[in-house]
Design a protein around this motif. Structure first.
Motif, PDB file in Angstrom:
ATOM      1  N   SER A  26      24.604  13.618  46.164  1.00  0.00           N
ATOM      2  CA  SER A  26      24.614  13.543  47.632  1.00  0.00           C
ATOM      3  C   SER A  26      24.998  14.875  48.253  1.00  0.00           C
ATOM      4  N   ALA A  46      31.197  13.087  48.861  1.00  0.00           N
ATOM      5  CA  ALA A  46      29.935  13.820  48.782  1.00  0.00           C
ATOM      6  C   ALA A  46      30.064  14.905  47.722  1.00  0.00           C
ATOM      7  N   VAL A 237      26.895   8.285  52.419  1.00  0.00           N
ATOM      8  CA  VAL A 237      27.241   8.919  51.141  1.00  0.00           C
ATOM      9  C   VAL A 237      27.614   7.915  50.057  1.00  0.00           C
ATOM     10  N   ILE A 240      24.457   6.247  48.698  1.00  0.00           N
ATOM     11  CA  ILE A 240      23.636   7.180  47.921  1.00  0.00           C
ATOM     12  C   ILE A 240      24.265   7.430  46.559  1.00  0.00           C
ATOM     13  N   ASN A 241      25.561   7.677  46.521  1.00  0.00           N
ATOM     14  CA  ASN A 241      26.233   7.932  45.245  1.00  0.00           C
ATOM     15  C   ASN A 241      26.094   6.759  44.281  1.00  0.00           C
TER      16      ASN A 241
END
Length: 311
Positions: A26, A46, A237, A240-241
């Motif tokens: 990310s 992030a 974030v 996404i991670n």
């Protein structure tokens, strides 16, 4: 990616597993006019906190944004995540001024993102001015950029990743920003980038309220071979991670593959009745190297100014 399930092909599971990489899952974008917000990126986990000098800054504010970025990179980092900056197009005066300003910063960014890359030229210019410590990421967002992607990723500059720019690609081609209309470009970028041993990243999902849409886009990107995705808001974030990281079941399965190969000693072993060879075992090892350990804190790369040992 679903965890390994009974009846799932081991080869299918390992092919999916290869898409994971902790290098950069990310990148959180923050407009340079509010650069101080980027220090909060550490709280979102992030991998890279990026200050943006390009699209998020109006033309009349470019000089002010540049000054704020210089001030930001004149201080040591206080976060664990890597610090980055996206400059303006190097075909414009603002891009050149951005690059020259960064060269004078005592604490250079870890990563400089270069937009609208269409050949190795811009990366070579950036790399030669910034020195050998700063990593480069290339945004590929035009038809010429896609057509020349193989030459771009073969540059000798410190290129570590490419990122697909969906919005500008739609603008320059007249397509919609829809996934399917840009599938060829995304596939071409992944193939060339992975072939060069680099890390492909997906374009941001711009509708912050549409989490379901972002999840779908991120999963499609991961299945296509992307290793991470940009974020335009901190709330994106964690999602996404998670998508670009293996589950605990994936890690446990990788441990079993590695342990079985070590005890067998023949280079091929049976896992749940399936013959598993060297490519599968190597993929499992790589996953464990990246994810089966506590995440290291970023090195204190900013303890000394650039003229005291940092290139």
């Amino acid at each position: 990616m679903p965890a390994f399930q009974p009846g799932m092909s081991v080869s299918r599971w390992v092919v999916n597993m290869k898409k994971f990489s902790r290098y950069c899952r990310s990148i959180l974008f923050t407009p340079a006019l509010v650069a101080e917000r980027s220090v909060k990126a550490d709280a979102t986990d992030a991998d890279i906190a990026l200050i943006d000098l390009e699209d998020s800054v109006a033309a009349i504010h470019k000089a002010e944004a540049r000054n704020r970025a210089v001030a930001f990179f004149s201080r040591p980092s206080i976060t664990a995540c890597r610090r980055a900056v996206r400059i303006n197009n190097l075909g414009s005066p603002d891009g050149l001024l951005d690059l020259l300003a960064l060269c004078g910063c005592p604490y250079k960014p870890d990563v400089v993102m270069v937009p609208k890359v269409e050949s190795p030229r811009d990366l070579e210019i950036a790399g030669s001015l910034l020195g050998g410590v700063v990593e480069l990421m290339a945004i590929i967002e035009t038809p010429l950029g896609i057509e020349n992607i193989s030459a771009t990723v073969s540059t000798r500059a410190r290129l570590t990743a490419t990122i697909f720019g969906a919005a500008d690609f739609a603008l320059t081609t007249g397509t919609s920003i829809d996934w399917h209309s840009q599938h060829y470009a995304r596939s071409r970028l992944v193939t060339a980038t992975r072939g060069a041993g680099l890390h492909p990243l997906e374009s941001p999902w711009f509708d912050v309220r549409d989490t379901d849409g972002m999840v779908t886009a991120a999963r499609r990107a991961r299945e296509l071979g992307y290793g991470g995705m940009a974020a335009v808001h901190p709330c994106q974030v964690p999602v996404i991670n998670e998508i670009f990281s293996p589950s605990q079941d994936d890690i446990d399965r990788a441990r079993r593959l590695v342990a079985a190969s070590a005890s067998d000693g023949s280079g091929i072993c049976l896992i749940d009745g399936v013959a598993v060879g060297a490519p599968f075992i190597e993929s499992a090892r790589r996953l464990l190297q990246e994810f089966d350990a506590p995440r290291p804190m970023a090195k204190d790369r900013y303890a000394e100014p650039a003229n005291m040992g940092r290139a």
